[in-house]
Design a protein around this motif. Structure first.
Motif, PDB file in Angstrom:
ATOM      1  N   SER A 252       1.047  -1.071  -0.021  1.00  0.00           N
ATOM      2  CA  SER A 252       0.094  -0.047   0.379  1.00  0.00           C
ATOM      3  C   SER A 252       1.241   1.361   0.124  1.00  0.00           C
ATOM      4  O   SER A 252       0.409   2.582  -0.701  1.00  0.00           O
ATOM      5  N   VAL A 253       2.287   1.241   0.206  1.00  0.00           N
ATOM      6  CA  VAL A 253       2.955   2.545   0.652  1.00  0.00           C
ATOM      7  C   VAL A 253       3.728   2.141  -0.606  1.00  0.00           C
ATOM      8  O   VAL A 253       4.964   2.728  -0.435  1.00  0.00           O
TER       9      VAL A 253
ATOM     10  N   VAL B 128       5.099  -1.405   9.991  1.00  0.00           N
ATOM     11  CA  VAL B 128       4.610  -0.153   9.741  1.00  0.00           C
ATOM     12  C   VAL B 128       3.424   0.469   9.622  1.00  0.00           C
ATOM     13  O   VAL B 128       2.831   0.384  10.382  1.00  0.00           O
ATOM     14  N   ALA B 129       3.377  -0.085   8.469  1.00  0.00           N
ATOM     15  CA  ALA B 129       2.264  -0.442   7.099  1.00  0.00           C
ATOM     16  C   ALA B 129       1.619  -1.209   8.083  1.00  0.00           C
ATOM     17  O   ALA B 129      -0.060  -0.621   7.828  1.00  0.00           O
TER      18      ALA B 129
ATOM     19  N   GLY C 185      -2.636  -5.286  10.628  1.00  0.00           N
ATOM     20  CA  GLY C 185      -2.141  -7.184  11.761  1.00  0.00           C
ATOM     21  C   GLY C 185      -1.565  -8.059   9.472  1.00  0.00           C
ATOM     22  O   GLY C 185      -1.826  -9.484  10.295  1.00  0.00           O
ATOM     23  N   ASP C 186      -1.927  -7.868   8.591  1.00  0.00           N
ATOM     24  CA  ASP C 186      -1.717  -8.258   7.454  1.00  0.00           C
ATOM     25  C   ASP C 186       0.120  -8.868   7.928  1.00  0.00           C
ATOM     26  O   ASP C 186       0.581  -8.454   7.990  1.00  0.00           O
ATOM     27  N   ALA C 187      -0.044 -10.111   7.426  1.00  0.00           N
ATOM     28  CA  ALA C 187       1.124 -10.756   7.494  1.00  0.00           C
ATOM     29  C   ALA C 187       2.118 -10.150   6.501  1.00  0.00           C
ATOM     30  O   ALA C 187       1.299 -10.218   4.945  1.00  0.00           O
ATOM     31  N   ILE C 188       3.577 -10.320   6.491  1.00  0.00           N
ATOM     32  CA  ILE C 188       4.555  -9.856   5.384  1.00  0.00           C
ATOM     33  C   ILE C 188       4.928 -10.967   5.022  1.00  0.00           C
ATOM     34  O   ILE C 188       5.804 -11.757   5.425  1.00  0.00           O
TER      35      ILE C 188
ATOM     36  N   VAL D 183       4.879  10.243   6.740  1.00  0.00           N
ATOM     37  CA  VAL D 183       3.266  10.535   7.708  1.00  0.00           C
ATOM     38  C   VAL D 183       1.951  10.027   7.579  1.00  0.00           C
ATOM     39  O   VAL D 183       0.976   9.896   7.483  1.00  0.00           O
ATOM     40  N   SER D 184       1.605   9.589   6.471  1.00  0.00           N
ATOM     41  CA  SER D 184       0.498   9.486   5.908  1.00  0.00           C
ATOM     42  C   SER D 184       0.223   7.560   6.121  1.00  0.00           C
ATOM     43  O   SER D 184      -0.686   6.946   6.528  1.00  0.00           O
ATOM     44  N   MET D 185       1.516   6.984   6.205  1.00  0.00           N
ATOM     45  CA  MET D 185       1.531   5.495   6.692  1.00  0.00           C
ATOM     46  C   MET D 185       1.265   5.351   7.930  1.00  0.00           C
ATOM     47  O   MET D 185       0.924   4.409   9.016  1.00  0.00           O
TER      48      MET D 185
END
Lengths: 430, 315
Positions: free
Chosen positions: A302-303, A367-368, A373-376, B109-111
């Motif tokens: 997502s990041v 962190v994201a 709590g989704d596994a990486i 920051v948004s994360m």
């Protein structure tokens, strides 16, 4: 550069073979563009190729400014977006009046739109280069992007303006409804624009642009006005950005205010710089990489934009020549045949570097995904973001990887120095 | 009308002082190192978010002190481990580094805090109307913001012009090697100045956060205006930045408060004209064009006075 160290006959030979490789490269590119969709024929890859094609033209047009003329623009998407909007309006007008203008001509109209805007604002903008130009381009970009939300009848407000590419007169029986036909339309323009932009670098104007980038005062002494040169370069960049915008409008059948925005301007800067601005093919590599990452990473994380930012910072700090710069640095070593002495040190350095990268990815994803709590899933191992073991693993990888990588990269530098010295002794400048 | 003028002037001066708090740090850093810090507005945003987080943990007043210091430390780290190494590649590389940094900070920051606004509130101690003008209550917190901005402004001016530290800093701006020969660590001075500039931005964030909206796009919203301020005032000129900040603050605040359009002055256009750029321009209110006014100013100043208001050199 290599010519200086080799005897005169060798230079002549190199030039004739240079012409051969020159046409060969374009021919190969053309064949590749035609054949690619035959090999990867799925709808997804066709869409990606189309997007990459648009990004290539856009990044190359940006490099006319940044790489050729030394103008750092933060508002290049303005020309791209205005070209897109003009193309959409042109398509709608052609369709409603039944004018006999086929779709492949539309990008040219977009290009003229981008150039026209550059013609109007460029004179004031290009008075100075460097930091001042960067800030002004940012200001103009924001001005146009904000105004586009006010002039609703032209820009369609937040929703944008839609069009229908199949409503135009077909050409040779092609309606440009299917994506494959749009792909070939984009591929055609990619080839034409790339050749035109490459030819531009070979003209006296292109050379003077380089001189303006390197030393504007001396350009003034030999009788050229750097301001006029920058203005011309800005217009050409605007023209090709407009073509890219027109193609985007054809591809998506819509133009909206996001085309003009700061995000778009930032992405093209990333593409051109990550690829490398010093070589013509740099922005092409960058456009392919950035578009591919953009399409590929959105499904994985997502990041993804954060990874972009980090890649960009790493390139700025450690390899300002971009990917093209890194590749071209190896050319004299390959020619002198000393590359083999460097490769083992690369392989040794790759392991801790990879550990460091994995550690950083693990920390960011922890962190994201902490809240969800989704596994990486990393190299087939599933990490739970809330588990302390995950944090410990990330910390070990980052700290350990960093410390070991520092030592191994020092080794690489030493091996590199030795190889470069040998190459220099054999007459190849490194 | 008088009410509108008084309230808008107060708000305009307040916004202007906030802009100055940000642009002063940016201007000092720029004139010192020639680096245009693209991430300056990001430090402002970091200040607001640190302020919010620390307020939740330890209360507003400790956060008011700690958050700017933290941002200052981040700034010093950026200078020491980023800009100093990039310096050999030239100013464009430095500018690009801060550009990438601004991008990365926004994403981080948004994360961490999400994309929607966080609930950063005015401290209870200052949550009361300070005075009432024309039946409008003017909040005490805005007065507090104004006082902090003015105090910082005066402190900055006095430090730069009257103290020994200011003397050395000013000398290092123009003659870094001479200052180095006199036994001062110029590298450390640069790092500290960068840290102080970032801390100023952080302070602006801490105090502006509760009053404006604290969210991950606040840097992207303010950043471009900041550059307009320093180009408009003249690059590297602190008094110029001051005047430009106040001017832009007042113009924007007044524009937002005004609701007039060409249609309200000259009457509506004939509806038979339909939707066209002309009707768009005719019907747009002054409040709607408030966001683009700074950029219009930028273009005008570039055409008529390319060095900016108080600038002395063209580039």
């Amino acid at each position: 550069m290599t010519n200086a160290a080799t005897p005169a006959p060798a230079v002549a030979k190199e030039e004739s073979s240079g012409a051969l490789t020159f046409y060969g490269v374009w021919l190969l590119a053309a064949i590749a563009l035609v054949v690619l969709p035959l090999i990867f024929s799925s709808g997804g890859s066709l869409t990606s190729f189309s997007l990459i094609g648009i990004a290539i033209i856009f990044a190359l047009s940006y490099n006319i400014l940044l790489g050729q003329t030394g103008l750092l623009s933060f508002g290049h998407a303005v020309q791209y977006g205005l070209g897109g909007f003009l193309a959409v309006h042109a398509m709608n007008a052609v369709a409603s009046h039944n004018w006999p203008i086929p779709l492949p001509v539309i990008p040219l109209i977009g290009g003229i739109g981008g150039m026209a805007f550059a013609l109007v604002v460029g004179w004031v903008m290009t008075k100075r280069a460097g930091t001042v130009f960067a800030m002004i381009s940012l200001g103009i970009g924001e001005l146009v992007a904000s105004s586009s939300l006010i002039l609703r009848s032209v820009f369609g407000g937040e929703s944008g303006i839609t069009t229908d590419r199949t409503a135009l007169a077909p050409m040779f029986g092609w309606t440009f409804g299917p994506q494959i036909q749009v792909y070939y339309l984009i591929a055609f323009w990619v080839l034409i624009s790339a050749i035109a932009m490459y030819a531009l670098t070979r003209t006296p104007l292109g050379r003077i642009c380089n001189a303006v980038r390197d030393n504007p005062e001396r350009v003034q002494f030999i009788g050229y006005d750097p301001h006029v040169v920058r203005y011309l370069a800005y217009m050409f960049a605007g023209f090709f950005a407009g073509i890219a915008g027109g193609l985007a409008a054809i591809n998506f059948e819509i133009a909206n205010s996001a085309y003009l925005g700061a995000t778009q301007s930032g992405l093209v800067l990333f593409a051109a710089f990550i690829g490398g601005t010093a070589y013509f093919f740099g922005p092409i590599l960058g456009a392919i990489l950035v578009t591919y990452l953009q399409l590929g990473l959105t499904n994985v994380t997502s990041v993804w934009q954060l990874y972009f930012g980090i890649i960009f910072i790493v390139i700025v700090m450690f390899a300002p020549g971009g990917i093209a710069g890194i590749l071209m640095k190896h050319r004299p070593l390959i020619r002198a045949g000393t590359l083999g002495t460097v490769i083992p040190s690369y392989l040794v350095a790759a392991i801790p570097t990879l550990a460091l990268v994995l550690g950083i990815i693990l920390s960011i994803e922890t962190v994201a995904r902490f809240a969800s709590g989704d596994a990486i899933n990393l190299l087939g191992i599933a990490f739970v973001p809330t588990a302390p073991t995950t944090w410990a693993a990330a910390a070990v990888l980052v700290v350990g990887g960093f410390l070991v990588a520092r030592i191994t990269w020092r080794r690489v530098a030493e091996a590199w120095d030795r190889a470069a010295t040998v190459a220099r002794d054999r007459g190849y400048l490194a | 009308m008088a009410e509108l003028i008084v309230i808008s002037t107060l708000n305009g001066v307040l916004f202007g002082m906030l802009l100055f708090l940000l642009s002063s740090g940016l201007t000092v850093i720029f004139s010192m190192m020639g680096v245009l810090n693209f991430a300056h507005a990001s430090f402002y945003m970091l200040g607001a978010f640190f302020g919010y987080q620390l307020t939740r943990w330890i209360g507003f007043w400790p956060a008011f002190v700690l958050a700017p210091l933290l941002v200052g430390v981040v700034g010093m780290g950026v200078e020491r481990y980023g800009l100093r190494n990039t310096h050999k590649h030239g100013h464009v590389a430095e500018l690009l580094l801060t550009f990438g940094l601004a991008f990365a900070i926004e994403e981080i920051v948004s994360m961490i805090w999400g994309k929607s606004p966080v609930d950063y509130r005015v401290p209870a101690m200052l949550d009361f109307p300070a005075f009432t003008v024309f039946s409008t209550n003017y909040p005490a917190y805005k007065i507090f913001m104004l006082v902090v901005s003015v105090v910082i402004f005066i402190a900055l001016l006095v430090t730069l012009k009257k103290t020994r530290v200011g003397l050395i800093v000013q000398a290092a701006l123009t003659h870094p090697s001479m200052v180095g020969h006199l036994g001062h660590n110029v590298g450390r001075i640069f790092m500290l100045v960068f840290g102080v500039g970032s801390a100023l931005a952080g302070l602006a964030g801490v105090i502006a956060g509760p009053s404006l909206v604290t969210q991950s796009d606040m840097a992207a919203l303010l950043g471009p205006i900041l550059f307009v301020v320093i180009v408009f005032g003249g690059l590297g000129s602190l008094p110029g930045a001051f005047i430009a900040s106040l001017l832009i603050g007042l113009i924007q605040t007044f524009a937002v408060a005004l609701n007039g359009s060409l249609a309200s002055v000259f009457g509506p256009l004939d509806p038979s004209l339909g939707a066209s750029p002309l009707t768009d321009i005719w019907n747009v209110t002054i409040a709607q064009i408030a966001p683009i006014l700074p950029y219009v100013l930028l273009v005008l100043v570039l055409i008529f006075r390319p060095m900016g208001l108080l600038g002395t050199r063209e580039s």
